[in-house]
Scaffold this motif. Structure first.
Motif, PDB file in Angstrom:
ATOM      1  N   MET A 274     -32.065 -57.080  26.837  1.00 61.67           N
ATOM      2  CA  MET A 274     -31.672 -57.831  25.834  1.00 61.67           C
ATOM      3  C   MET A 274     -32.647 -58.309  24.743  1.00 61.67           C
ATOM      4  SD  MET A 274     -28.797 -59.305  24.591  1.00 61.67           S
ATOM      5  CE  MET A 274     -28.263 -60.489  23.606  1.00 61.67           C
ATOM      6  N   LYS A 275     -33.761 -58.638  25.437  1.00 57.20           N
ATOM      7  CA  LYS A 275     -34.959 -59.061  24.364  1.00 57.20           C
ATOM      8  C   LYS A 275     -35.459 -58.119  23.699  1.00 57.20           C
ATOM      9  CE  LYS A 275     -39.660 -61.396  24.840  1.00 57.20           C
ATOM     10  NZ  LYS A 275     -40.369 -61.733  25.705  1.00 57.20           N
ATOM     11  N   LYS A 276     -35.408 -56.733  24.200  1.00 55.96           N
ATOM     12  CA  LYS A 276     -35.871 -55.580  23.378  1.00 55.96           C
ATOM     13  C   LYS A 276     -34.857 -55.447  22.294  1.00 55.96           C
ATOM     14  CE  LYS A 276     -37.780 -52.683  27.086  1.00 55.96           C
ATOM     15  NZ  LYS A 276     -37.934 -51.495  27.811  1.00 55.96           N
ATOM     16  N   ASN A 277     -33.579 -55.479  22.481  1.00 52.99           N
ATOM     17  CA  ASN A 277     -32.535 -55.492  21.266  1.00 52.99           C
ATOM     18  C   ASN A 277     -32.786 -56.562  20.232  1.00 52.99           C
ATOM     19  OD1 ASN A 277     -31.345 -53.336  22.659  1.00 52.99           O
ATOM     20  ND2 ASN A 277     -29.968 -54.537  23.562  1.00 52.99           N
ATOM     21  N   ILE A 278     -33.215 -57.508  20.642  1.00 57.72           N
ATOM     22  CA  ILE A 278     -33.554 -58.721  19.650  1.00 57.72           C
ATOM     23  C   ILE A 278     -34.889 -58.312  18.850  1.00 57.72           C
ATOM     24  CG2 ILE A 278     -33.987 -60.982  19.360  1.00 57.72           C
ATOM     25  CD1 ILE A 278     -32.283 -61.621  21.541  1.00 57.72           C
ATOM     26  N   VAL A 279     -35.768 -57.920  19.489  1.00 58.87           N
ATOM     27  CA  VAL A 279     -37.037 -57.411  18.967  1.00 58.87           C
ATOM     28  C   VAL A 279     -36.610 -56.274  17.819  1.00 58.87           C
ATOM     29  CG1 VAL A 279     -39.211 -56.381  19.254  1.00 58.87           C
ATOM     30  CG2 VAL A 279     -38.433 -58.183  20.822  1.00 58.87           C
ATOM     31  N   LYS A 280     -36.125 -55.249  18.471  1.00 56.39           N
ATOM     32  CA  LYS A 280     -35.464 -54.301  17.278  1.00 56.39           C
ATOM     33  C   LYS A 280     -34.687 -54.688  15.956  1.00 56.39           C
ATOM     34  CE  LYS A 280     -34.803 -50.672  20.973  1.00 56.39           C
ATOM     35  NZ  LYS A 280     -33.838 -49.830  21.449  1.00 56.39           N
ATOM     36  N   PHE A 281     -33.796 -55.744  16.321  1.00 51.06           N
ATOM     37  CA  PHE A 281     -33.242 -56.267  15.322  1.00 51.06           C
ATOM     38  C   PHE A 281     -34.162 -56.977  14.223  1.00 51.06           C
ATOM     39  CE2 PHE A 281     -30.771 -59.542  13.212  1.00 51.06           C
ATOM     40  CZ  PHE A 281     -29.471 -59.001  13.005  1.00 51.06           C
ATOM     41  N   GLY A 282     -35.017 -57.741  14.757  1.00 47.36           N
ATOM     42  CA  GLY A 282     -36.140 -58.335  13.967  1.00 47.36           C
ATOM     43  C   GLY A 282     -36.882 -57.448  13.185  1.00 47.36           C
ATOM     44  N   VAL A 283     -37.325 -56.459  14.005  1.00 46.70           N
ATOM     45  CA  VAL A 283     -38.460 -55.672  13.320  1.00 46.70           C
ATOM     46  C   VAL A 283     -37.751 -54.745  12.192  1.00 46.70           C
ATOM     47  CG1 VAL A 283     -39.552 -53.555  13.797  1.00 46.70           C
ATOM     48  CG2 VAL A 283     -39.831 -55.389  15.509  1.00 46.70           C
ATOM     49  N   THR A 284     -36.406 -54.538  12.423  1.00 44.14           N
ATOM     50  CA  THR A 284     -35.861 -53.954  11.291  1.00 44.14           C
ATOM     51  C   THR A 284     -35.842 -54.613  10.187  1.00 44.14           C
ATOM     52  OG1 THR A 284     -34.496 -52.654  13.125  1.00 44.14           O
ATOM     53  CG2 THR A 284     -33.554 -52.417  10.837  1.00 44.14           C
ATOM     54  N   LEU A 285     -35.220 -56.026  10.488  1.00 43.70           N
ATOM     55  CA  LEU A 285     -35.188 -56.925   9.165  1.00 43.70           C
ATOM     56  C   LEU A 285     -36.494 -57.011   8.600  1.00 43.70           C
ATOM     57  CD1 LEU A 285     -32.578 -59.661  10.256  1.00 43.70           C
ATOM     58  CD2 LEU A 285     -32.505 -57.809   8.478  1.00 43.70           C
ATOM     59  N   ILE A 286     -37.445 -57.157   9.401  1.00 41.56           N
ATOM     60  CA  ILE A 286     -39.032 -57.441   8.755  1.00 41.56           C
ATOM     61  C   ILE A 286     -39.262 -56.096   7.678  1.00 41.56           C
ATOM     62  CG2 ILE A 286     -41.263 -57.735   9.271  1.00 41.56           C
ATOM     63  CD1 ILE A 286     -40.405 -59.456  11.597  1.00 41.56           C
ATOM     64  N   ILE A 287     -38.882 -54.811   8.301  1.00 44.49           N
ATOM     65  CA  ILE A 287     -39.356 -53.846   7.383  1.00 44.49           C
ATOM     66  C   ILE A 287     -38.236 -53.638   6.154  1.00 44.49           C
ATOM     67  CG2 ILE A 287     -39.147 -51.259   7.593  1.00 44.49           C
ATOM     68  CD1 ILE A 287     -40.009 -51.362  10.733  1.00 44.49           C
TER      69      ILE A 287
END
Length: 117
Positions: free
Chosen positions: A1-14
């Motif tokens: 679950m934590k990896k998915n939130i990180v993917k979501f956040g990194v995608t938004l930051i990019i």
């Protein structure tokens, strides 16, 4: 679950970073460009997250032509993941800002004429 939130956040930051760079490059406000870059980001993420689309059929046809072996065709399927959700979220927020800009809820920027004298 934590990896998915990180993917979501990194995608938004990019996506935010690339939109900021483009807005500086074209001298427009971030929110004016957000919807249009959101369309591009969403299209790219859906394109690379899906399987069995037109590109897959084309590659399968080329492979069949070269080898003479007929392969089973894969039907189109969209694989929703957190990167796609982030891109679509960026698109929706951009659409909201675009509607607010068009309806003049968010006013257009004022042109400073004092520097022209």
């Amino acid at each position: 679950m934590k990896k998915n939130i990180v993917k979501f956040g990194v995608t938004l930051i990019i996506e935010i970073g690339l939109t900021v760079i483009l807005s500086k490059l074209f001298s427009v406000r971030f929110i004016e460009l957000m919807f249009f870059t959101g369309i591009v980001f969403s299209t790219i993420t859906v394109w690379f997250s899906s399987s069995g689309g037109a590109m897959t059929r084309h590659i399968d046809s080329q492979t069949s032509a070269m080898t003479g072996m007929i392969q089973k065709r894969e039907e189109f399927s969209l694989r929703l993941n957190y990167v796609v959700f982030a891109s679509i979220s960026f698109l929706v927020v951009g659409l909201i800002f675009l509607v607010l800009l068009i309806t003049n809820v968010i006013p257009p920027t004022e042109v400073v004429l004092s520097n022209l004298h």
